[in-house]
Design an enzyme around this catalytic site. Structure first.
Site, PDB file in Angstrom:
ATOM      1  N   HIS A 171       1.402  -7.470   0.580  1.00 27.15           N
ATOM      2  CA  HIS A 171       2.532  -7.436   1.500  1.00 27.15           C
ATOM      3  C   HIS A 171       3.510  -8.586   1.263  1.00 27.15           C
ATOM      4  O   HIS A 171       4.394  -8.833   2.082  1.00 27.15           O
ATOM      5  CB  HIS A 171       2.049  -7.464   2.957  1.00 27.15           C
ATOM      6  CG  HIS A 171       0.965  -8.469   3.210  1.00 27.15           C
ATOM      7  ND1 HIS A 171      -0.233  -8.127   3.784  1.00 27.15           N
ATOM      8  CD2 HIS A 171       0.891  -9.789   2.947  1.00 27.15           C
ATOM      9  CE1 HIS A 171      -0.992  -9.207   3.881  1.00 27.15           C
ATOM     10  NE2 HIS A 171      -0.330 -10.216   3.380  1.00 27.15           N
ATOM     11  N   TYR A 258       0.630 -21.866  -8.460  1.00 27.60           N
ATOM     12  CA  TYR A 258       0.750 -21.051  -9.670  1.00 27.60           C
ATOM     13  C   TYR A 258       1.596 -21.742 -10.730  1.00 27.60           C
ATOM     14  O   TYR A 258       1.757 -21.228 -11.838  1.00 27.60           O
ATOM     15  CB  TYR A 258       1.388 -19.690  -9.352  1.00 27.60           C
ATOM     16  CG  TYR A 258       0.742 -18.957  -8.218  1.00 27.60           C
ATOM     17  CD1 TYR A 258      -0.639 -18.990  -8.035  1.00 27.60           C
ATOM     18  CD2 TYR A 258       1.493 -18.230  -7.311  1.00 27.60           C
ATOM     19  CE1 TYR A 258      -1.231 -18.327  -6.986  1.00 27.60           C
ATOM     20  CE2 TYR A 258       0.909 -17.547  -6.267  1.00 27.60           C
ATOM     21  CZ  TYR A 258      -0.459 -17.606  -6.107  1.00 27.60           C
ATOM     22  OH  TYR A 258      -1.042 -16.931  -5.058  1.00 27.60           O
TER      23      TYR A 258
END
Length: 488
Positions: A171, A258
């Protein structure tokens, strides 16, 4: 319509309830069967009681079954939804705790980085067990909807090795679009049209239009910097927007782990994060949140059960993809969403075998991806770093190859920015030993790892991280909730 939906990991009570009520917002789906399965009988009993209460309160013919026998739940199922967390919070705690000893500070640790890679090693053998059962006992044309992280690794394994029709669902795109619409002053997120593409948790809004008007980088930067809340909570995300020219779907905390630039030094971490909520970068934030949520639910269960007596309100149907995909497949009402699938030319400058997240349309013919998308070069380069780590991690999990696992961790952007090869080798040994109960493919490697650990001279430290908060007690949570209610 009458068909069967199996939910694996249905003991994720809050999420299962959301999926259940979303699906029952589709008028044609009242007469279907939900088969719940989980390794925890306790959690199964709680969620079944809640769903039974919903069915009773809404006078529905919907059937709900619950069993710890996964094959029984999967038998004849047309759709299988997975929201499992292999190893639970016990293993997850090691995903955060052990890397901290080597200076690696994660906010979430469930996608890549040291924690996400080990999470994938635990999940992939189980995902392949699911796929075997789906092939053997589910409906011939069964579709597997994976909600579990690490999304790309799990979906990669299910498609390439499990040989099951699989789509990964998240989502992040919807939440990012809601933010953009808000800062631009839209009355509704529906006023925003966008193309968002990349890989899971690294998708990028590469085209934006508000009521048909193109939105450029400068306007978007100015809008975020002027926002009284997001300008403080999303500092790192805004900095990436300035440098890359496009906005990322992921929260400040997720995105920070990340990349190799923002979490590699404690003073840098505190500069870029915000402590108003875990998702903005707190050390081990999601672990703390998950622990508190579990404790809260266990204590407040009677209130959750009572709330299940309310009528289902279709106007409150969430933007989780699952119910909309099922509706499109079964009724041919077309749905546009963002789906995790094998690339195969959808994104021109990412590898064919990668699991990408990109726009697609669903109707009775299936999921049809919009092909020929080219990412900005900086976005593609960032995605490539993760894809290479994901590929090695999947291969290591399938083969039980601890040397390849170490190479995967070594090539992770944040790990590589913080740790030396010697530290990585020892850290992986330590994590594999600590999590051996959930890593059957590495059983042969555990004795040698223990032996290496007993002789290692690599120094570690006991470190809580740059921005750690303690898990709050039920009493503290209750008092905080009461204070917020009074203030509101």
């Amino acid at each position: 319509m009458s068909f069967k939906i199996a939910i694996i990991g249905a003991g994720s009570v809050g999420f299962t309830k959301k999926l259940f009520t979303d699906i029952l917002c589709v008028p044609e789906f009242k007469d279907i069967e939900f088969a719940l399965t989980d390794v925890s009988e306790h959690n199964l009993s709680m969620i079944k009681a809640i769903l039974d209460r919903i069915v009773e309160a809404n006078k529905l013919p919907t059937r709900v079954t619950a069993t710890t026998n996964r094959r029984e739940a999967l038998e004849g199922a047309r759709y299988i939804i997975s929201c499992v967390r292999v190893g639970g919070l016990e293993a997850y705690a090691d995903d955060i705790r052990i890397p901290l000893k080597y200076g690696i500070d994660q906010c979430v640790g469930d996608t890549i980085c040291a924690g996400g890679i080990l999470y994938g090693q635990r999940n992939i053998p189980v995902i392949l067990d699911f796929c075997r059962d789906i092939r053997e006992v589910a409906d011939t044309n069964a579709k597997f909807l994976n909600y579990a992280n690490p999304m790309a690794m799990n979906t990669w394994a299910a498609i390439e090795y499990g040989k099951v029709d699989t789509v990964g669902l998240c989502h992040g795109v919807q939440h990012g679009a809601e933010q953009i619409a808000e800062v631009l002053g839209a009355k509704s997120p529906r006023e925003l049209d966008y193309v968002c593409s990349g890989i899971n948790h690294q998708t990028w809004f590469i085209e934006l239009r508000l009521n048909g008007r193109p939105i450029g980088k400068d306007e978007l930067v100015a809008a975020f910097e002027a926002h009284p809340v997001y300008s403080k909570q999303e500092k790192l995300r805004i900095d990436v927007l300035k440098r890359f020219g496009v906005y990322s779907t992921e929260s400040n905390g997720h995105l920070s782990e990340y990349l190799p630039w923002y979490r590699k030094r404690p003073d840098e971490i505190t500069r870029w994060i915000d402590m108003s909520d875990w998702i903005h970068g707190e050390t081990g934030g999601y672990l703390r949140y998950s622990t508190e949520t579990r404790n809260w639910f266990e204590t407040e269960y009677p209130q959750f059960l009572e709330a299940a007596s309310k009528p289902i309100d279709p106007a409150k149907r969430s933007n989780e993809h699952a119910s909309h995909i099922l509706e499109a497949l079964e009724t041919n009402r077309v749905y546009r969403g963002h789906f995790n699938v094998r690339n195969e030319g959808v994104i021109t400058n990412l590898p064919q075998d990668a699991i990408i997240e990109s726009p697609g349309f669903v109707d009775r013919f299936g999921i049809n991806m919009a092909a020929g998308i080219t990412l900005p070069e900086a976005c593609a380069a960032t995605c490539m770093a993760s894809i290479n780590v994901q590929r090695m991690s999947v291969y290591a999990a399938i083969a039980g190859d601890i040397d390849l696992l170490k190479l995967a961790v070594l090539h992770d952007p944040l790990v590589g920015a913080v740790s030396t090869p010697e530290e990585v080798w020892q850290m992986v040994d330590e994590m594999v030993v600590a999590e051996a109960a959930w890593l059957p493919q590495y059983a042969h490697a555990v004795p040698a790892a223990k032996e290496r650990l007993s002789k290692s001279k690599v120094k570690t430290r006991e470190w809580a991280g740059a921005a750690r908060r303690n898990v709050r007690s039920i009493e503290e949570l209750r008092a905080e909730k009461a204070a917020l209610k009074q203030a509101g």
